[in-house]
Design a protein around this motif. Structure first.
Motif, mmCIF file in Angstrom:
data_model
loop_
_atom_site.group_PDB
_atom_site.id
_atom_site.type_symbol
_atom_site.label_atom_id
_atom_site.label_comp_id
_atom_site.label_asym_id
_atom_site.label_seq_id
_atom_site.Cartn_x
_atom_site.Cartn_y
_atom_site.Cartn_z
ATOM 1 N N UNK A 70 43.112 42.589 35.642
ATOM 2 C CA UNK A 70 42.476 42.591 34.330
ATOM 3 C C UNK A 70 41.513 41.424 34.185
ATOM 4 N N UNK A 71 41.892 40.290 34.740
ATOM 5 C CA UNK A 71 41.036 39.105 34.678
ATOM 6 C C UNK A 71 39.707 39.360 35.385
ATOM 7 N N UNK A 72 39.767 39.830 36.637
ATOM 8 C CA UNK A 72 38.536 40.017 37.404
ATOM 9 C C UNK A 72 37.774 41.273 36.981
ATOM 10 N N UNK A 73 38.409 42.131 36.196
ATOM 11 C CA UNK A 73 37.712 43.325 35.709
ATOM 12 C C UNK A 73 36.792 43.010 34.537
ATOM 13 N N UNK A 74 36.989 41.879 33.877
ATOM 14 C CA UNK A 74 36.182 41.516 32.717
ATOM 15 C C UNK A 74 35.066 40.557 33.141
ATOM 16 N N UNK A 75 33.866 40.899 32.783
ATOM 17 C CA UNK A 75 32.694 40.138 33.238
ATOM 18 C C UNK A 75 32.718 38.697 32.742
ATOM 19 N N UNK A 76 33.223 38.468 31.522
ATOM 20 C CA UNK A 76 33.225 37.102 30.992
ATOM 21 C C UNK A 76 34.107 36.188 31.821
#
Length: 578
Positions: A70-76
């Motif tokens: 989930x962390x690396x899936x979000x661009x921010x």
């Protein structure tokens, strides 16, 4: 059967049997070992372990890697990760650009003011980087003094304080002394014969430095560079003050404070920060593994200082003055801001006042007292634990005693923000005994966070001090009937006084400018130390004057502590020689 020895007294008669000091054992060392182990487990290992554990479990308590996905899936978050990595590496590079020539010139060449230059070069460390960031914005920002002059004289400006470039600029200026100090020490220990041999074989100038001098000083450089990377990667205050939130530390802080202490992504960011801190320290050690940097001579036959030619002197002094101007600009800026009544779109303040200092002493007097209380208690706890660990490692044969050193030193790789998150998680819902006061609302956790994060500094000083105390002195005291406790109190501790004080002062001055842990653990303004007070003041334009005044007072406190510690250490050395 254990052997005992007898030694003749003055009359030739044998005295009482004397056991070797290292063989001494009993309840005391074991009690100290268990108490220190319990402290490290309770306030370092378990909180950090809970942070790591929380990052890998789902809502039902099962292990998962979904939070990392989930962390690396979000661009921010991806952007924040790469920004932190880039800023840290860039800060190491530019800190090296500042520190390497400064170290080489002051160690290698003979010119006036070398000691003063090295002393001034260390001054950035005594100012919190987030305080320097505000001062640098007034000097190098878009409407700062330098850009106003450049625009008037040449018609252009340099946006060096914008975004990630500004963070890199501030961090490089603040942390380059780590490389400078380690590199100067390493260069001074190089055998001068190595340089002479290279000169005889035709090596000159840049080739001599690149092929001989710098490789021999590599251990010192890597130690400093690793520290710079870790400090920049974990820094929270500087990006927040400059309005940069797309980095890992600010994201972790925002997730925990806005979403809540149960937000898994805050823990994922914490684990990544721990991992890269450990990785940087490991890589620095790995690069040196299997290589021999030792030389035959130390100190006495170090690099011979050479005289610069006229044009070389001009270039050297020009570079040094430029570096000192840039690195001391935060001190000048924060001093001017503390006295300025109005400073906006002008090279210098339009008017001056003492009202900011009056405001600080009236409104923030408690913050100064809190800082002294927390830092004195934390530094005192550090030297007590550091001395005890040094004693257990060097003067006993307790099994697994070396693990105390490993556990205590691990705090060096733990960001203050991560430790604070661990405390909030560990003590969530826990009240003080016999009261309804939650533990997380007390100032004790602030003091403990300071103590745990600064313990490696005090431990190294205490270990070095005890290594210089010969065991025969303690054995002599024992042979005259002194107990172990009396020998430690009257022989060992006085002889270690210089090292203990050095560890105390190092812990004190670094804790005085700590913000990462403080910003999460300070639950009320009445508990806030000076670092948190400065941060609060700096959040508004009208508060920057009092914030600067409080920053000047923080620098004065740190500077006075450093000065008096050096005076005490030098006096103790003279007394010891006498």
């Amino acid at each position: 059967m254990s052997a005992t020895t007898t030694q003749p007294g003055a009359s030739g008669l044998p005295t009482a049997p004397v056991r070797p000091w290292h063989a001494l054992s009993g309840l005391g060392p074991w009690a100290a070992f268990l108490l220190i182990l319990a402290f490290l487990l309770c306030f370092l290992i378990v909180p950090v372990g809970m942070v790591i554990y929380t990052a890998f479990i789902n809502e039902s308590g099962g292990l998962t890697l979904g939070h990392f996905g989930n962390f690396f899936a979000q661009s921010v978050f991806r952007e924040s990760f790469f920004n932190s990595l880039i800023v840290s590496l860039a800060s190491v590079f530019f800190a090296s650009v500042i520190a390497i020539p400064l170290a080489y010139l002051t160690v290698r060449f003979e010119f006036r003011g070398a000691l003063l230059i090295q002393t001034l070069g260390v001054l950035p460390l005594i100012m919190p980087p987030f305080v320097g960031a505000v001062a640098l914005q007034l000097i190098f920002g878009r409407s700062g003094s330098m850009n106003l002059l450049l625009n008037d004289w040449f018609g252009f400006t340099i946006p060096i304080m914008d975004g990630l470039v500004g963070v890199t600029f501030v961090e490089s200026i603040h942390y380059f002394p780590f490389i400078l100090l380690n590199l100067v020490a390493a260069m001074r220990n190089i055998d001068g014969a190595m340089e002479e041999s290279a000169l005889n074989l035709g090596a000159r100038g840049w080739r001599l430095f690149r092929r001989v001098i710098f490789p021999l000083a590599m251990p010192g450089y890597l130690a400093g560079a690793a520290l710079v990377f870790v400090k920049v990667f974990d820094d929270l205050g500087t990006p927040l003050v400059m309005g940069v939130t797309n980095m890992l530390a600010p994201q972790a802080y925002l997730r925990i404070t806005s979403v809540g202490i149960d937000d898994p992504l805050g823990y994922v960011i914490s684990v990544i920060m721990i991992g890269f801190s450990i990785l940087a320290l490991w890589m620095a050690a790995r690069v040196m593994k299997g290589k021999d940097y030792a030389t035959m001579q130390k100190g006495g036959n170090s690099l011979q200082k050479r005289t610069l030619s006229n044009w070389e002197s001009v270039l050297a002094y020009g570079w040094i003055l430029f570096v000192l101007f840039v690195t001391l600009a935060p001190h000048l800026g924060i001093l001017l801001m503390s006295f300025s009544k109005v400073w906006s779109f002008s090279v210098l303040p339009d008017s001056y006042t003492l009202e900011h200092y009056a405001t600080v002493f009236h409104d923030a007097g408690g913050m100064i007292g809190n800082t002294l209380l927390y830092c004195l208690m934390a530094a005192g706890l550090d030297v007590v634990i550091g001395t005890a660990i040094a004693y257990l490692i060097l003067r006993t044969h307790l099994p697994a005693r070396q693990w105390l050193d490993y556990l205590a030193s691990a705090a060096l790789a733990i960001p203050g923000l991560v430790l604070a998150i661990g405390y909030l998680r560990m003590f969530k819902g826990v009240n003080l005994p016999f009261t309804d006061t939650p533990v997380v609302t007390t100032w004790v956790l602030i003091m403990l966070a300071y103590a745990v994060r600064r313990l490696p500094y005090a431990l190294r000083s205490c270990m070095a001090a005890l290594q210089q105390v010969h065991v025969s002195l303690e054995e002599a005291a024992q042979s005259l009937g002194a107990s172990k406790l009396s020998t430690i109190r009257r022989i060992m501790v006085p002889l270690m006084a210089g090292g203990i004080l050095a560890g105390f002062v190092t812990s004190f001055i670094t804790a005085a400018v700590e913000l990462s842990a403080t910003i999460l653990l300070a639950s009320a303004q009445s508990q806030a130390p000076m670092s948190y007070g400065i941060y609060l003041y700096m959040q508004s334009i009208s508060g920057r004057g009092p914030g600067a005044a409080l920053g000047v007072l923080a620098v004065v406190v740190v500077g006075l502590g450093t000065y008096f510690s050096h005076r005490f250490v030098e006096r103790s050395r003279v007394t010891t020689k006498t």
